[in-house]
Design a protein around this motif. Structure first.
Motif, PDB file in Angstrom:
ATOM      1  N   PHE A   1       0.830  -1.203   0.000  1.00 19.73           N
ATOM      2  CA  PHE A   1       0.000   0.000   0.000  1.00 19.73           C
ATOM      3  C   PHE A   1       0.867   1.257   0.000  1.00 19.73           C
ATOM      4  O   PHE A   1       1.992   1.239   0.524  1.00 19.73           O
ATOM      5  CB  PHE A   1      -0.896   0.027   1.242  1.00 19.73           C
ATOM      6  N   PRO A   2       0.358   2.363  -0.545  1.00 18.50           N
ATOM      7  CA  PRO A   2       1.103   3.629  -0.468  1.00 18.50           C
ATOM      8  C   PRO A   2       1.069   4.193   0.947  1.00 18.50           C
ATOM      9  O   PRO A   2       0.209   3.825   1.757  1.00 18.50           O
ATOM     10  CB  PRO A   2       0.353   4.536  -1.453  1.00 18.50           C
ATOM     11  N   GLU A   3       1.995   5.097   1.223  1.00 21.08           N
ATOM     12  CA  GLU A   3       2.016   5.765   2.520  1.00 21.08           C
ATOM     13  C   GLU A   3       0.820   6.707   2.615  1.00 21.08           C
ATOM     14  O   GLU A   3       0.627   7.568   1.751  1.00 21.08           O
ATOM     15  CB  GLU A   3       3.317   6.550   2.692  1.00 21.08           C
ATOM     16  N   SER A   4       0.021   6.542   3.648  1.00 21.80           N
ATOM     17  CA  SER A   4      -1.217   7.322   3.765  1.00 21.80           C
ATOM     18  C   SER A   4      -0.958   8.823   3.853  1.00 21.80           C
ATOM     19  O   SER A   4      -1.714   9.630   3.300  1.00 21.80           O
ATOM     20  CB  SER A   4      -2.021   6.851   4.978  1.00 21.80           C
ATOM     21  N   ASP A   5       0.120   9.231   4.537  1.00 21.62           N
ATOM     22  CA  ASP A   5       0.408  10.662   4.675  1.00 21.62           C
ATOM     23  C   ASP A   5       0.704  11.299   3.317  1.00 21.62           C
ATOM     24  O   ASP A   5       0.273  12.428   3.043  1.00 21.62           O
ATOM     25  CB  ASP A   5       1.594  10.880   5.618  1.00 21.62           C
ATOM     26  N   ALA A   6       1.443  10.578   2.463  1.00 25.26           N
ATOM     27  CA  ALA A   6       1.779  11.109   1.146  1.00 25.26           C
ATOM     28  C   ALA A   6       0.534  11.228   0.267  1.00 25.26           C
ATOM     29  O   ALA A   6       0.354  12.224  -0.450  1.00 25.26           O
ATOM     30  CB  ALA A   6       2.812  10.212   0.472  1.00 25.26           C
ATOM     31  N   VAL A   7      -0.344  10.224   0.335  1.00 23.62           N
ATOM     32  CA  VAL A   7      -1.595  10.275  -0.436  1.00 23.62           C
ATOM     33  C   VAL A   7      -2.470  11.421   0.060  1.00 23.62           C
ATOM     34  O   VAL A   7      -3.030  12.188  -0.731  1.00 23.62           O
ATOM     35  CB  VAL A   7      -2.350   8.936  -0.332  1.00 23.62           C
ATOM     36  N   GLN A   8      -2.581  11.545   1.368  1.00 16.92           N
ATOM     37  CA  GLN A   8      -3.421  12.596   1.943  1.00 16.92           C
ATOM     38  C   GLN A   8      -2.919  13.977   1.553  1.00 16.92           C
ATOM     39  O   GLN A   8      -3.704  14.868   1.212  1.00 16.92           O
ATOM     40  CB  GLN A   8      -3.458  12.466   3.465  1.00 16.92           C
ATOM     41  N   LYS A   9      -1.610  14.177   1.559  1.00 19.08           N
ATOM     42  CA  LYS A   9      -1.036  15.473   1.184  1.00 19.08           C
ATOM     43  C   LYS A   9      -1.331  15.800  -0.271  1.00 19.08           C
ATOM     44  O   LYS A   9      -1.737  16.932  -0.608  1.00 19.08           O
ATOM     45  CB  LYS A   9       0.477  15.445   1.415  1.00 19.08           C
ATOM     46  N   LEU A  10      -1.154  14.820  -1.151  1.00 12.10           N
ATOM     47  CA  LEU A  10      -1.416  15.037  -2.580  1.00 12.10           C
ATOM     48  C   LEU A  10      -2.872  15.394  -2.826  1.00 12.10           C
ATOM     49  O   LEU A  10      -3.179  16.366  -3.522  1.00 12.10           O
ATOM     50  CB  LEU A  10      -1.049  13.784  -3.377  1.00 12.10           C
ATOM     51  N   VAL A  11      -3.775  14.620  -2.236  1.00 11.91           N
ATOM     52  CA  VAL A  11      -5.207  14.842  -2.459  1.00 11.91           C
ATOM     53  C   VAL A  11      -5.660  16.172  -1.844  1.00 11.91           C
ATOM     54  O   VAL A  11      -6.464  16.908  -2.433  1.00 11.91           O
ATOM     55  CB  VAL A  11      -6.020  13.663  -1.886  1.00 11.91           C
ATOM     56  N   THR A  12      -5.136  16.505  -0.670  1.00 10.04           N
ATOM     57  CA  THR A  12      -5.514  17.759  -0.025  1.00 10.04           C
ATOM     58  C   THR A  12      -5.056  18.956  -0.835  1.00 10.04           C
ATOM     59  O   THR A  12      -5.802  19.939  -1.008  1.00 10.04           O
ATOM     60  CB  THR A  12      -4.904  17.830   1.394  1.00 10.04           C
ATOM     61  N   GLU A  13      -3.847  18.900  -1.355  1.00 11.55           N
ATOM     62  CA  GLU A  13      -3.281  20.045  -2.076  1.00 11.55           C
ATOM     63  C   GLU A  13      -3.740  20.143  -3.525  1.00 11.55           C
ATOM     64  O   GLU A  13      -3.885  21.244  -4.059  1.00 11.55           O
ATOM     65  CB  GLU A  13      -1.756  19.971  -2.033  1.00 11.55           C
ATOM     66  N   LYS A  14      -3.980  18.974  -4.158  1.00 13.58           N
ATOM     67  CA  LYS A  14      -4.243  19.005  -5.604  1.00 13.58           C
ATOM     68  C   LYS A  14      -5.531  18.308  -6.018  1.00 13.58           C
ATOM     69  O   LYS A  14      -5.874  18.307  -7.204  1.00 13.58           O
ATOM     70  CB  LYS A  14      -3.068  18.373  -6.351  1.00 13.58           C
ATOM     71  N   GLY A  15      -6.254  17.702  -5.083  1.00 10.81           N
ATOM     72  CA  GLY A  15      -7.484  17.014  -5.434  1.00 10.81           C
ATOM     73  C   GLY A  15      -7.230  15.592  -5.892  1.00 10.81           C
ATOM     74  O   GLY A  15      -6.102  15.096  -5.884  1.00 10.81           O
ATOM     75  N   PHE A  16      -8.305  14.927  -6.327  1.00  9.61           N
ATOM     76  CA  PHE A  16      -8.229  13.515  -6.694  1.00  9.61           C
ATOM     77  C   PHE A  16      -7.766  13.270  -8.129  1.00  9.61           C
ATOM     78  O   PHE A  16      -7.428  12.144  -8.489  1.00  9.61           O
ATOM     79  CB  PHE A  16      -9.599  12.857  -6.508  1.00  9.61           C
ATOM     80  N   PHE A  17      -7.772  14.300  -8.976  1.00 10.67           N
ATOM     81  CA  PHE A  17      -7.500  14.074 -10.395  1.00 10.67           C
ATOM     82  C   PHE A  17      -6.451  15.038 -10.940  1.00 10.67           C
ATOM     83  O   PHE A  17      -6.512  15.450 -12.091  1.00 10.67           O
ATOM     84  CB  PHE A  17      -8.802  14.213 -11.199  1.00 10.67           C
ATOM     85  N   SER A  18      -5.442  15.352 -10.140  1.00  9.35           N
ATOM     86  CA  SER A  18      -4.409  16.306 -10.550  1.00  9.35           C
ATOM     87  C   SER A  18      -3.619  15.827 -11.759  1.00  9.35           C
ATOM     88  O   SER A  18      -3.073  16.632 -12.519  1.00  9.35           O
ATOM     89  CB  SER A  18      -3.450  16.574  -9.390  1.00  9.35           C
ATOM     90  N   PHE A  19      -3.569  14.506 -11.966  1.00  9.98           N
ATOM     91  CA  PHE A  19      -2.762  13.945 -13.049  1.00  9.98           C
ATOM     92  C   PHE A  19      -3.267  14.351 -14.425  1.00  9.98           C
ATOM     93  O   PHE A  19      -2.525  14.306 -15.402  1.00  9.98           O
ATOM     94  CB  PHE A  19      -2.699  12.415 -12.936  1.00  9.98           C
ATOM     95  N   TYR A  20      -4.531  14.736 -14.530  1.00  4.55           N
ATOM     96  CA  TYR A  20      -5.027  15.180 -15.836  1.00  4.55           C
ATOM     97  C   TYR A  20      -4.392  16.508 -16.243  1.00  4.55           C
ATOM     98  O   TYR A  20      -4.312  16.820 -17.433  1.00  4.55           O
ATOM     99  CB  TYR A  20      -6.549  15.327 -15.807  1.00  4.55           C
ATOM    100  N   GLN A  21      -3.944  17.295 -15.274  1.00  2.00           N
ATOM    101  CA  GLN A  21      -3.273  18.558 -15.564  1.00  2.00           C
ATOM    102  C   GLN A  21      -1.747  18.453 -15.423  1.00  2.00           C
ATOM    103  O   GLN A  21      -0.998  19.029 -16.204  1.00  2.00           O
ATOM    104  CB  GLN A  21      -3.775  19.670 -14.617  1.00  2.00           C
ATOM    105  N   ASP A  22      -1.285  17.718 -14.412  1.00  2.27           N
ATOM    106  CA  ASP A  22       0.140  17.687 -14.077  1.00  2.27           C
ATOM    107  C   ASP A  22       0.871  16.469 -14.621  1.00  2.27           C
ATOM    108  O   ASP A  22       2.032  16.256 -14.275  1.00  2.27           O
ATOM    109  CB  ASP A  22       0.313  17.697 -12.546  1.00  2.27           C
TER     110      ASP A  22
END
Length: 244
Positions: A92-113
């Motif tokens: 599993f991924p590290e929960s803190d890293a996932v939470q930081k990404l989703v909080t800062e960029k949302g669930f679908f940041s990869f469509y832009q970044d």
């Protein structure tokens, strides 16, 4: 058992086994002394599990759960676990890293970044953590799988992406010389499980937001990260394939 091949022996092994069958390459991998495991997610990987089970040599299997897989993929993982009566080590991924990404960029940041940041957190980091405990891993990579990144992969290689100081990680690619047709001929012949998404036009299956069916005559990797450059369809798990 033989020992883990040193870097000066890897090229020799790759040459010796270049034209051997997937079963022979699998036997080589499982006969290496040390911690070796099969990386499992898709159609090619269940073929690897079937080959390993037929050899009668103990083997390990691990899989990455990004938290964004299709429901059918989770069901497929459980089907394979029961069919072969094996344990699948889930990473599993590290929960803190996932939470930081989703909080800062949302669930679908990869469509832009682009997909690299999300894949790095959800796939590459968990894989790196897992591979740090292994001496070698077995993958379902094929030469015809991705234009520009996999057409030269050998059946045995030193893994430049995940080796570290004082440790040489070996990667085995038993299906490198097989085509998609070879994989599916084997699946049908041996009547082994496959992801039901394949029946709906999905060929290369990754995370749900980043995977879609392909049309007739489209390359299988065109269904992955379709909004990006078609010649670099890699998530980072096989970073050594990318040409500098």
């Amino acid at each position: 058992m033989t020992t883990i091949p040193t870097i000066d022996l890897v090229d020799a092994l790759a040459s010796e086994y270049a034209d051997k069958s997937p079963s022979e390459i699998m036997k080589l991998a499982l006969s290496q002394q040390g911690e070796i495991a099969i990386s499992f997610s898709g159609a090619e990987d269940v073929v690897l599990i079937d080959l390993a089970s037929n050899l009668g040599i103990p083997f390990r299997v691990f899989s990455l759960d990004t938290g964004r897989l299709h429901p059918e993929t989770y069901q497929f993982l459980d089907t394979v676990r029961k069919h072969y009566k094996i344990d699948i080590e889930i990473c599993f991924p590290e929960s803190d890293a996932v939470q930081k990404l989703v909080t800062e960029k949302g669930f679908f940041s990869f469509y832009q970044d682009e997909h690299k940041e999300c894949c790095g957190i959800r796939k590459v980091q968990p894989l790196r953590k897992k591979l740090a405990t292994l001496d070698g891993w077995i993958t379902g990579q094929r030469k015809d799988q991705s234009p520009g990144t996999r057409n030269e992969i050998p059946v045995v290689q030193a893994d430049p992406g995940f080796s570290g100081p004082g440790k040489q990680l070996i990667k085995y690619n038993p299906l490198a010389n097989w085509s998609s047709a070879d994989v599916w001929n084997y699946i049908r012949l041996m009547e082994i499980p496959y992801n039901p998404l394949h029946e709906r036009g999905f060929i290369s299956i990754g995370c749900e937001p980043c995977t879609r069916p392909v049309l007739p005559n489209q390359h299988e990797r065109e269904g992955r990260w379709w909004w990006e450059d078609a010649t670099h369809k890699e998530c980072g798990l096989h970073a050594g394939n990318m040409k500098k």
